[in-house]
Scaffold this motif. Sequence first.
Motif, mmCIF file in Angstrom:
data_model
loop_
_atom_site.group_PDB
_atom_site.id
_atom_site.type_symbol
_atom_site.label_atom_id
_atom_site.label_comp_id
_atom_site.label_asym_id
_atom_site.label_seq_id
_atom_site.Cartn_x
_atom_site.Cartn_y
_atom_site.Cartn_z
ATOM 1 N N PHE A 34 -15.056 -6.048 1.487
ATOM 2 C CA PHE A 34 -15.598 -6.380 0.059
ATOM 3 C C PHE A 34 -16.896 -6.740 -0.629
ATOM 4 O O PHE A 34 -17.772 -6.958 -0.580
ATOM 5 C CB PHE A 34 -14.877 -8.102 0.172
ATOM 6 N N ASP A 62 -10.085 -2.438 4.513
ATOM 7 C CA ASP A 62 -9.875 -1.140 4.236
ATOM 8 C C ASP A 62 -9.985 -1.407 2.633
ATOM 9 O O ASP A 62 -9.968 -1.026 1.966
ATOM 10 C CB ASP A 62 -7.769 -1.422 3.416
ATOM 11 N N SER A 63 -10.305 -2.628 2.526
ATOM 12 C CA SER A 63 -11.491 -2.999 1.180
ATOM 13 C C SER A 63 -13.337 -3.122 1.376
ATOM 14 O O SER A 63 -14.342 -3.142 0.534
ATOM 15 C CB SER A 63 -10.496 -4.940 0.984
ATOM 16 N N ASP A 64 -13.406 -2.638 2.406
ATOM 17 C CA ASP A 64 -15.278 -1.847 3.203
ATOM 18 C C ASP A 64 -15.382 -3.194 3.080
ATOM 19 O O ASP A 64 -16.367 -3.734 2.852
ATOM 20 C CB ASP A 64 -15.297 -0.669 1.454
ATOM 21 N N THR A 121 -6.502 -6.166 6.200
ATOM 22 C CA THR A 121 -7.318 -5.819 4.245
ATOM 23 C C THR A 121 -8.714 -5.938 4.257
ATOM 24 O O THR A 121 -9.473 -4.971 3.432
ATOM 25 C CB THR A 121 -6.476 -7.654 3.542
ATOM 26 N N TYR A 122 -9.500 -6.706 4.711
ATOM 27 C CA TYR A 122 -10.810 -6.469 4.794
ATOM 28 C C TYR A 122 -11.403 -5.685 5.560
ATOM 29 O O TYR A 122 -12.575 -5.443 4.569
ATOM 30 C CB TYR A 122 -10.991 -7.488 6.174
ATOM 31 N N THR A 153 0.823 -1.244 0.390
ATOM 32 C CA THR A 153 0.199 0.087 0.316
ATOM 33 C C THR A 153 0.838 1.050 -0.017
ATOM 34 O O THR A 153 1.967 1.201 -0.029
ATOM 35 C CB THR A 153 -0.585 -0.076 1.037
ATOM 36 N N CYS A 171 -8.299 -13.538 3.828
ATOM 37 C CA CYS A 171 -7.126 -12.301 3.943
ATOM 38 C C CYS A 171 -7.159 -11.993 5.830
ATOM 39 O O CYS A 171 -7.769 -12.683 6.180
ATOM 40 C CB CYS A 171 -8.055 -11.575 3.319
ATOM 41 N N GLY A 179 -8.863 2.333 -0.201
ATOM 42 C CA GLY A 179 -8.262 1.590 -0.686
ATOM 43 C C GLY A 179 -6.459 1.208 -0.026
ATOM 44 O O GLY A 179 -6.662 1.259 0.624
ATOM 45 N N PRO A 226 -13.382 -11.003 -2.705
ATOM 46 C CA PRO A 226 -12.488 -10.428 -3.804
ATOM 47 C C PRO A 226 -11.923 -11.326 -5.087
ATOM 48 O O PRO A 226 -11.889 -10.917 -5.659
ATOM 49 C CB PRO A 226 -10.993 -10.196 -2.596
#
Length: 198
Positions: free
Chosen positions: A83, A79-81, A76-77, A17, A72, A26, A89
């Motif tokens: 999913f 920060d990726s809202d 990640t979960y 990132t 994940c 993101g 993903p």
Amino acid sequence: MTKVISALSVSVDGYITGRNPGPGQGLGDAGFLFDWYFDGDTPSTVFDGFKLSAQSAKVFDALASRDGAVVCGRNTYEDSDRFGDDGSPHPTAPLFVLSHRPAPRSHGRQTLITTGIEDAIAAARQAAGDKDVCLMGGGVTSEALKAGLVDEIVLHQVPVLLGGGRPFFQELPAHIRLELIKAVPAPGVTHLHYTVIR
Ligand SMILES: NC(=O)c1ccc[n+]([C@@H]2O[C@H](COP(=O)([O-])OP(=O)(O)OC[C@H]3O[C@@H](n4cnc5c(N)ncnc54)[C@H](OP(=O)(O)O)[C@@H]3O)[C@@H](O)[C@H]2O)c1
């Protein structure tokens, strides 16, 4: 035979990132780490809407078509809202989220695992059947490496020095040797595919 693979887009200095990643943001100031997914003219056969260079499409689709489950980390979960509506993903693979904390279960394709990386990968292996388990996140990849559970690592290496962000690899207790099995230069990215030597 199911493999456990971590294949992430990464800067030359090892960040997955930029600065300030987070929900709604993101990858923070380095969203361009994902440009190679969309900068080409070859549609992915696995992911709708992805258009890659011919070289990258071959590498990416070979991996993505083998994914039977995704593990994940909680970062990640979040920060990726989480999913969103898809819940994963990946278009077909279910998601296993590794965390120390409870989380709202928002989607039937998501399973929260709070008992450690071994349990997360075991559950993902079972769901994956004869396909592979894909790891997402630097923390999760590092935990899996420490547990000796990673078979292959792919650096989708983007030619930039970010100077900061979340690292692909966190501190490990010992050296882990890798063998390069394939290197594919492509527009905007070089795909470096390694096996983990045990
Ligand atoms: N460039 C790419 O291709 C790419 C791909 C995927 C993700 N990303 C980005 O990378 C960032 C996340 O990476 P990251 O390295 O910060 O984090 P991560 O691996 O996604 O998540 C780390 C978190 O997972 C939980 N966790 C890890 N090991 C655990 C264990 N053994 N037991 C229980 N829980 C455990 C902990 O959460 P808690 O303690 O908080 O519960 C930990 O803080 C996100 O911003 C994401 O968007 C980039």
